[in-house]
Motif scaffolding. Structure first.
Motif, PDB file in Angstrom:
ATOM      1  N   GLU A 255      10.713  48.402  11.059  1.00 36.90           N
ATOM      2  CA  GLU A 255      11.043  48.477  12.480  1.00 36.90           C
ATOM      3  C   GLU A 255      10.537  49.776  13.102  1.00 36.90           C
ATOM      4  O   GLU A 255       9.993  49.782  14.208  1.00 36.90           O
ATOM      5  CB  GLU A 255      12.565  48.367  12.670  1.00 36.90           C
TER       6      GLU A 255
ATOM      7  N   SER B  64      15.578  46.784  20.384  1.00 37.75           N
ATOM      8  CA  SER B  64      15.053  47.183  19.077  1.00 37.75           C
ATOM      9  C   SER B  64      16.188  47.502  18.102  1.00 37.75           C
ATOM     10  O   SER B  64      16.147  47.119  16.927  1.00 37.75           O
ATOM     11  CB  SER B  64      14.131  48.399  19.242  1.00 37.75           C
TER      12      SER B  64
ATOM     13  N   ARG C 219      19.255  46.291  18.218  1.00 40.26           N
ATOM     14  CA  ARG C 219      19.929  45.035  17.901  1.00 40.26           C
ATOM     15  C   ARG C 219      19.152  44.241  16.874  1.00 40.26           C
ATOM     16  O   ARG C 219      19.717  43.630  15.959  1.00 40.26           O
ATOM     17  CB  ARG C 219      20.103  44.209  19.186  1.00 40.26           C
ATOM     18  N   LYS C 220      17.824  44.267  16.978  1.00 37.93           N
ATOM     19  CA  LYS C 220      16.996  43.549  16.015  1.00 37.93           C
ATOM     20  C   LYS C 220      17.076  44.193  14.626  1.00 37.93           C
ATOM     21  O   LYS C 220      17.111  43.507  13.613  1.00 37.93           O
ATOM     22  CB  LYS C 220      15.540  43.534  16.495  1.00 37.93           C
TER      23      LYS C 220
ATOM     24  N   SER D   7      20.357  43.253  12.882  1.00 39.01           N
ATOM     25  CA  SER D   7      20.397  41.876  12.379  1.00 39.01           C
ATOM     26  C   SER D   7      19.457  41.694  11.193  1.00 39.01           C
ATOM     27  O   SER D   7      19.663  40.800  10.388  1.00 39.01           O
ATOM     28  CB  SER D   7      20.010  40.912  13.496  1.00 39.01           C
TER      29      SER D   7
END
Length: 389
Positions: free
Chosen positions: A80, A383, A385-386, A389
């Motif tokens: 990320e 970003s 939140r992704k 998860s």
């Protein structure tokens, strides 16, 4: 149980023990009878056979395990952060090249437009496209980049990008003739909202509520700046709507082309500028720009040629940066960055070319900054939140 930290003393008297693939026999066979590293050849049979990476014949020797188990969440977080860094680089490259391109063209216009009656806007685009083709072909010749030779089928797949670009160029020039600059700015912000909606419909992109709020704030700021100059004619509205459709179509199809056309980014730069030259050069013959340039000897100078060449050089990087930004961040972010670029362009124009900035423009700059900050916060939230998860 005994843990051996240092390797046991090894007998190197045999040639087989000198090689890593050979068998290493230690002086303490009680603990380590036979340790085999990698794959080796059997001395008895002469045939190669695969052996385990490390084979311990004494059950008392404990195989050491990794001190830290691989963390899938950590690797995901690294991915990320890498993606976020790539987005920042793509946005910075596009923004810098776009601002540089506008300033170079403004320098050309302010230096030479007084020598001619009219302008050479389209011909300048042709000059810069030719210079970009020379740059990318030279890079290929030197072996710095690689892409296939010209192919008609690939050109047909890429042609809609240039058709949208030409439509965006023509409708933009026509709208500037029939509308005031503040009204054009209002419709440019409407174009960004259209692009975002198209990104959702065509590519299934999810849009945060804060993103739409950011676009709404920038649109309200543009409307507020244009409140004293809101006259719109039917002709001006027609060209402005056409420019909105062509601009949104250009950005959205650019994303489709970068995903489907099997080319490197430099190959896309090559086709983009070759087709741009093929489409726009006949237009310059038809509207008289080419003959105006050929008949104006004051433009046939080394300074003018160098500035056009430098503009083409910047355009070469702008092509690459635009393609990379759309592919890396998406049409919505690309449209937002294009709007925010107006802020440093206005400031640089004031500092370099002594352009006046009205109070309405300053208000629009402040409102646009608020919208840009809100958009950045929305992307950071998405970003995080992704990554969770």
């Amino acid at each position: 149980q005994t843990y051996c930290i240092h390797p046991p003393i090894t007998d190197f008297s045999s040639p087989n023990n000198m090689s890593i693939g050979g068998t290493m026999r230690t002086t303490s066979p009680k603990h380590m009878e036979d340790v085999e590293l990698g794959s080796s050849s059997s001395a008895k049979s002469g045939n190669a056979r695969t052996r385990p990476m490390m084979k311990l014949k004494d059950s008392n020797i404990v195989e050491l395990q990794p001190l830290v188990e691989p963390n899938s969440r950590s690797s995901k977080g690294d991915g990320e952060s890498t993606s976020f860094a790539k987005n920042i680089v793509a946005i910075t490259m596009y923004s810098g090249c776009s601002i540089g391109m506008v300033l170079v063209n403004k320098s050309l216009a302010s230096s030479y437009n007084h020598l001619i009656e009219g302008d050479l806007n389209i011909l300048l685009v042709v000059f810069q496209a030719v210079a970009a083709v020379i740059c990318v072909e030279f890079s290929k010749f030197m072996g710095w980049v690689e892409y296939p030779n010209f192919n008609a089928q690939t050109a047909r797949l890429w042609a809609p990008v240039n058709l949208f670009f030409c439509g965006m160029l023509f409708t933009g020039m026509a709208s500037m003739q029939h509308n005031s600059v503040p009204m054009v700015t209002v419709f440019k912000n409407i174009t960004n909202i259209m692009t975002t909606i198209g990104d959702c419909i065509l590519y299934g992109a999810s849009v945060e509520l804060l993103v739409m709020a950011a676009f709404g704030i920038m649109l309200l700021g543009a409307v507020f700046a244009a409140r004293n100059d809101a006259d719109v004619t039917k002709t001006g509205l027609f060209w402005m709507l056409g420019n909105c459709l062509c601009t949104s179509g250009y950005v959205l199809y650019l994303k489709y082309a970068t995903k489907t056309v099997k080319l490197s980014k430099f190959g896309m730069v090559f086709y983009n500028n070759v087709l741009c030259t093929c489409f726009l050069l006949p237009v310059t013959m038809f509207n008289g720009e080419l003959s105006m340039f050929l008949n104006t000897s004051a433009l046939h100078t080394v300074d003018y040629a160098v500035k056009n060449w430098f503009a083409g050089f910047v355009g070469f990087f702008l092509n690459f940066a635009s393609l990379n930004c759309v592919a890396q961040t998406g049409p919505t972010t690309y449209a937002m960055i294009g709007s925010l670029n107006k802020i440093p362009i206005a400031i640089f124009g004031y500092l370099i070319f002594d352009n006046d900035i009205s109070s309405e423009t300053w208000r629009f700059i402040c409102v646009s900054l608020c919208g840009g900050i809100l958009y950045t916060l929305a992307k950071l939230r998405a970003s995080k939140r992704k990554s969770r998860s």
